[in-house]
Design a protein around this motif. Structure first.
Motif, PDB file in Angstrom:
ATOM      1  N   ILE A 473       0.844  -1.201   0.000  1.00  0.00           N
ATOM      2  CA  ILE A 473       0.000   0.000   0.000  1.00  0.00           C
ATOM      3  C   ILE A 473       0.878   1.250   0.000  1.00  0.00           C
ATOM      4  O   ILE A 473       0.677   2.186  -0.789  1.00  0.00           O
ATOM      5  CB  ILE A 473      -0.928   0.010   1.238  1.00  0.00           C
ATOM      6  CG1 ILE A 473      -1.935  -1.144   1.177  1.00  0.00           C
ATOM      7  CG2 ILE A 473      -1.651   1.346   1.363  1.00  0.00           C
ATOM      8  CD1 ILE A 473      -3.080  -0.944   0.243  1.00  0.00           C
ATOM      9  N   LEU A 474       1.857   1.268   0.899  1.00  0.00           N
ATOM     10  CA  LEU A 474       2.751   2.427   0.996  1.00  0.00           C
ATOM     11  C   LEU A 474       3.546   2.615  -0.295  1.00  0.00           C
ATOM     12  O   LEU A 474       3.731   3.748  -0.761  1.00  0.00           O
ATOM     13  CB  LEU A 474       3.705   2.245   2.183  1.00  0.00           C
ATOM     14  CG  LEU A 474       3.061   2.225   3.575  1.00  0.00           C
ATOM     15  CD1 LEU A 474       4.113   1.952   4.644  1.00  0.00           C
ATOM     16  CD2 LEU A 474       2.356   3.546   3.863  1.00  0.00           C
ATOM     17  N   THR A 475       4.006   1.519  -0.857  1.00  0.00           N
ATOM     18  CA  THR A 475       4.780   1.591  -2.100  1.00  0.00           C
ATOM     19  C   THR A 475       3.946   2.171  -3.231  1.00  0.00           C
ATOM     20  O   THR A 475       4.408   3.028  -4.003  1.00  0.00           O
ATOM     21  CB  THR A 475       5.288   0.191  -2.499  1.00  0.00           C
ATOM     22  OG1 THR A 475       6.101  -0.330  -1.442  1.00  0.00           O
ATOM     23  CG2 THR A 475       6.094   0.251  -3.782  1.00  0.00           C
ATOM     24  N   ASN A 476       2.698   1.724  -3.323  1.00  0.00           N
ATOM     25  CA  ASN A 476       1.824   2.210  -4.392  1.00  0.00           C
ATOM     26  C   ASN A 476       1.558   3.703  -4.250  1.00  0.00           C
ATOM     27  O   ASN A 476       1.634   4.457  -5.227  1.00  0.00           O
ATOM     28  CB  ASN A 476       0.508   1.433  -4.369  1.00  0.00           C
ATOM     29  CG  ASN A 476      -0.446   1.871  -5.471  1.00  0.00           C
ATOM     30  OD1 ASN A 476      -0.167   1.707  -6.654  1.00  0.00           O
ATOM     31  ND2 ASN A 476      -1.572   2.449  -5.074  1.00  0.00           N
ATOM     32  N   PHE A 477       1.254   4.151  -3.029  1.00  0.00           N
ATOM     33  CA  PHE A 477       0.995   5.575  -2.823  1.00  0.00           C
ATOM     34  C   PHE A 477       2.260   6.404  -3.057  1.00  0.00           C
ATOM     35  O   PHE A 477       2.195   7.526  -3.564  1.00  0.00           O
ATOM     36  CB  PHE A 477       0.460   5.810  -1.408  1.00  0.00           C
ATOM     37  CG  PHE A 477      -0.967   5.361  -1.230  1.00  0.00           C
ATOM     38  CD1 PHE A 477      -1.854   5.376  -2.290  1.00  0.00           C
ATOM     39  CD2 PHE A 477      -1.423   4.920   0.002  1.00  0.00           C
ATOM     40  CE1 PHE A 477      -3.167   4.964  -2.137  1.00  0.00           C
ATOM     41  CE2 PHE A 477      -2.733   4.501   0.171  1.00  0.00           C
ATOM     42  CZ  PHE A 477      -3.609   4.519  -0.907  1.00  0.00           C
ATOM     43  N   HIS A 478       3.415   5.850  -2.692  1.00  0.00           N
ATOM     44  CA  HIS A 478       4.680   6.551  -2.931  1.00  0.00           C
ATOM     45  C   HIS A 478       4.918   6.724  -4.428  1.00  0.00           C
ATOM     46  O   HIS A 478       5.340   7.800  -4.889  1.00  0.00           O
ATOM     47  CB  HIS A 478       5.830   5.769  -2.297  1.00  0.00           C
ATOM     48  CG  HIS A 478       7.175   6.405  -2.508  1.00  0.00           C
ATOM     49  ND1 HIS A 478       7.573   7.540  -1.840  1.00  0.00           N
ATOM     50  CD2 HIS A 478       8.213   6.059  -3.340  1.00  0.00           C
ATOM     51  CE1 HIS A 478       8.787   7.874  -2.228  1.00  0.00           C
ATOM     52  NE2 HIS A 478       9.201   6.988  -3.136  1.00  0.00           N
ATOM     53  N   ASN A 479       4.616   5.683  -5.193  1.00  0.00           N
ATOM     54  CA  ASN A 479       4.785   5.763  -6.649  1.00  0.00           C
ATOM     55  C   ASN A 479       3.837   6.786  -7.257  1.00  0.00           C
ATOM     56  O   ASN A 479       4.197   7.495  -8.209  1.00  0.00           O
ATOM     57  CB  ASN A 479       4.548   4.391  -7.281  1.00  0.00           C
ATOM     58  CG  ASN A 479       5.625   3.390  -6.901  1.00  0.00           C
ATOM     59  OD1 ASN A 479       6.743   3.766  -6.535  1.00  0.00           O
ATOM     60  ND2 ASN A 479       5.297   2.104  -6.981  1.00  0.00           N
ATOM     61  N   LEU A 480       2.628   6.868  -6.713  1.00  0.00           N
ATOM     62  CA  LEU A 480       1.665   7.849  -7.222  1.00  0.00           C
ATOM     63  C   LEU A 480       2.143   9.274  -6.961  1.00  0.00           C
ATOM     64  O   LEU A 480       1.952  10.170  -7.794  1.00  0.00           O
ATOM     65  CB  LEU A 480       0.298   7.628  -6.564  1.00  0.00           C
ATOM     66  CG  LEU A 480      -0.469   6.367  -6.981  1.00  0.00           C
ATOM     67  CD1 LEU A 480      -1.742   6.221  -6.154  1.00  0.00           C
ATOM     68  CD2 LEU A 480      -0.816   6.411  -8.466  1.00  0.00           C
ATOM     69  N   LEU A 481       2.777   9.490  -5.805  1.00  0.00           N
ATOM     70  CA  LEU A 481       3.270  10.826  -5.471  1.00  0.00           C
ATOM     71  C   LEU A 481       4.414  11.247  -6.383  1.00  0.00           C
ATOM     72  O   LEU A 481       4.628  12.445  -6.628  1.00  0.00           O
ATOM     73  CB  LEU A 481       3.732  10.862  -4.009  1.00  0.00           C
ATOM     74  CG  LEU A 481       2.624  10.776  -2.953  1.00  0.00           C
ATOM     75  CD1 LEU A 481       3.235  10.649  -1.565  1.00  0.00           C
ATOM     76  CD2 LEU A 481       1.718  12.004  -3.022  1.00  0.00           C
ATOM     77  N   GLU A 482       5.157  10.281  -6.895  1.00  0.00           N
ATOM     78  CA  GLU A 482       6.295  10.599  -7.752  1.00  0.00           C
ATOM     79  C   GLU A 482       5.891  10.886  -9.189  1.00  0.00           C
ATOM     80  O   GLU A 482       6.695  11.377  -9.975  1.00  0.00           O
ATOM     81  CB  GLU A 482       7.296   9.438  -7.732  1.00  0.00           C
ATOM     82  CG  GLU A 482       8.038   9.304  -6.402  1.00  0.00           C
ATOM     83  CD  GLU A 482       9.099   8.226  -6.455  1.00  0.00           C
ATOM     84  OE1 GLU A 482       9.020   7.365  -7.373  1.00  0.00           O
ATOM     85  OE2 GLU A 482      10.003   8.249  -5.606  1.00  0.00           O
ATOM     86  N   LEU A 483       4.653  10.553  -9.541  1.00  0.00           N
ATOM     87  CA  LEU A 483       4.200  10.792 -10.920  1.00  0.00           C
ATOM     88  C   LEU A 483       4.061  12.283 -11.212  1.00  0.00           C
ATOM     89  O   LEU A 483       3.695  13.066 -10.362  1.00  0.00           O
ATOM     90  CB  LEU A 483       2.854  10.088 -11.145  1.00  0.00           C
ATOM     91  CG  LEU A 483       2.894   8.556 -11.134  1.00  0.00           C
ATOM     92  CD1 LEU A 483       1.489   8.008 -11.327  1.00  0.00           C
ATOM     93  CD2 LEU A 483       3.817   8.030 -12.236  1.00  0.00           C
TER      94      LEU A 483
END
Length: 483
Positions: A473-483
């Motif tokens: 979950i944290l990894t997915n949200f982190h990736n979204l923030l980097e977009l």
């Protein structure tokens, strides 16, 4: 507080049972005296909260807090003394509880063994099992009281009453535990139009105590004050067939319908009841599913949702009076997510201790703060745990894991995000459907799967999400923030 009183009463009963002479030893009389004095203080405190003007309550708040503290200290002192005097008291209490449980299981076995082919003597013995719970002279006297505080459910009540313009409606009141399903049913049974239409042919039956269709039939036989015969199911059906137009409310029907082993029999029994044209039927059930084999009256009543902020505030003020400022009230209500049961329990605590004290206690105790009671109407944790024990939930692996994940997501999660997180949960959308069916989660207008705050707090305490699920979950949200 009530839990401590309950424990001490158990302890005194144990001492009396263990005494050879039937008398308590002199060494135990003093602790019992202390306990008695504390009970008097508790009684004084409760009476003071129930009576008196708002202004008087306001100026006596400090005095009441001191009295409450003395009550808690007295109970703790008694618990300590009993614990020192008899190390086996807890074991004895557990033995009493186990004995009661065994007797209850014997009754359930008797119910299970009773079939329509059994003799009338067996049926009569079953009838006697329930007669102690239903010993009133008329069905009217067995109705639960009309709700004294009723805000935010007026539209549902109007909708249900409107359905009674049709001949003998069949209505299911659905929703999560603690949403007020029973409260609405109580309001319906006392509504002036219902009273005028059905008079004393109104029956309100709580289904918590039985687990089979035969058990329900036996309960109804006792409720209807019939003499038990060989075929209880046919006897109940025949009674309603030969009676004037009647209204039957089956409260908490999920206790019978949930287990797959009894679901078919329950649905068949409901089908027989709804074949009676002049019998109106209302059921209350946790979740969002209706039993099969019944032609439920349309339009269907939607599963109950949390109260509006205005209705929640009115409910809170009706319980606590209007001594508290709006800002503090809203802080308390924020902790309940406007779940009626949580509002009721929190409001009663605030009424005795004040908003500031309760907000401080919440930081340490969370849902345990409103979980001292011994039934689901007075214990929030117990109410939530009952929903978690639903066969609809536990029959699908990883559903509780998904609920644990949702408990750390206050804004919920969309289907796309759920799939993108790669949680390694098989049939994750099936798990989602299970949570929706049991009303442990709901879809927001933005199509996000979300869980009410009291349930989130409970899950974080008793079923925290494993890191193996949190990390994706944290990894997915982190990736979204980097977009």
């Amino acid at each position: 507080m009530m839990e401590h009183i309950h424990q001490l009463l158990y302890a005194i009963i144990c001492l009396h049972i263990k005494s050879d002479t039937g008398e308590l030893s002199p060494s135990m009389l003093s602790p019992i005296g202390i306990f008695t004095e504390t009970l008097h203080k508790v009684n004084t405190f409760m009476e003071a909260q129930q009576h008196g003007s708002r202004i008087r309550k306001f100026f006596r708040q400090g005095e009441m807090n001191i009295l409450l503290k003395e009550c808690n200290m007295g109970l703790q002192q008694a618990l300590n003394i009993f614990g020192i005097q008899s190390m086996s008291l807890l074991t004895d209490i557990n033995k009493i509880k186990q004995y009661a449980k065994e007797k209850h299981e014997e009754v359930l076995e008797l119910i299970a063994s009773l079939s329509d082919a059994n003799s009338s003597d067996q049926a009569s013995s079953m009838n006697r099992v329930f007669s102690s719970s239903y010993n009133s002279s008329t069905s009217f006297s067995m109705l639960p009281s009309e709700p004294k505080i009723f805000h935010g459910r007026e539209s549902e009540l109007v909708e249900i009453i409107q359905l009674f313009t049709q001949e003998s409606p069949r209505i299911a009141i659905l929703g999560a535990g603690g949403m007020g399903k029973t409260t609405i049913a109580r309001a319906v049974v006392h509504h002036h139009q219902i009273t005028r239409k059905y008079a004393q042919q109104r029956y309100f039956v709580m289904c918590d105590s039985v687990s089979t269709a035969v058990g329900l039939a036996a309960l109804l036989v006792s409720c209807l004050e019939l003499k038990a015969g060989k075929n209880l199911t046919e006897q109940v059906v025949h009674h309603f067939v030969s009676s004037p137009p009647s209204l039957l409310i089956l409260d908490n029907l999920e206790t019978l319908w949930e287990p797959l082993s009894s679901r078919g029999d329950i649905e068949e029994f409901l089908s027989c009841l709804t074949d009676i044209q002049h019998l109106a039927l209302i059921i209350t059930m946790r979740g969002s599913e209706r039993p099969a084999k019944v032609r439920w009256t349309r339009p269907f009543l939607l599963p109950l949702q949390p109260l509006t902020q205005d209705a929640a505030r009115k409910t809170f003020i009706d319980i606590t009076d209007d001594l508290h400022n709006t800002e503090d009230i809203d802080k308390i209500l924020l902790l309940t997510d406007n779940m009626p049961l949580a509002i009721d329990l929190m409001a009663h605590l605030v009424d005795s201790e004040g908003c500031y004290r309760i907000l401080a206690r919440w930081e340490e105790e969370r849902t345990s703060l409103v979980s001292d009671g011994y039934n689901k109407q007075s214990n929030l944790d117990l109410s939530i745990s009952l929903s978690l024990s639903s066969p609809r939930l536990i029959s699908i692996p990883n559903t509780v894991d998904l609920l644990s994940i949702l408990s750390i997501l206050p804004d919920g999660i969309s289907d796309n995000e759920l799939l993108q997180c790669d949680l390694h949960i098989k049939n994750i959308l099936t798990c989602k459907a299970s949570l929706l069916r049991t009303s442990l989660a709901y879809n927001t207008e933005q199509k996000r799967l979300k869980v009410l705050l009291p349930i989130r707090e409970y899950m974080q305490k008793f079923h925290p999400a494993p890191f193996s699920f949190v990390h994706p979950i944290l990894t997915n949200f982190h990736n979204l923030l980097e977009l």
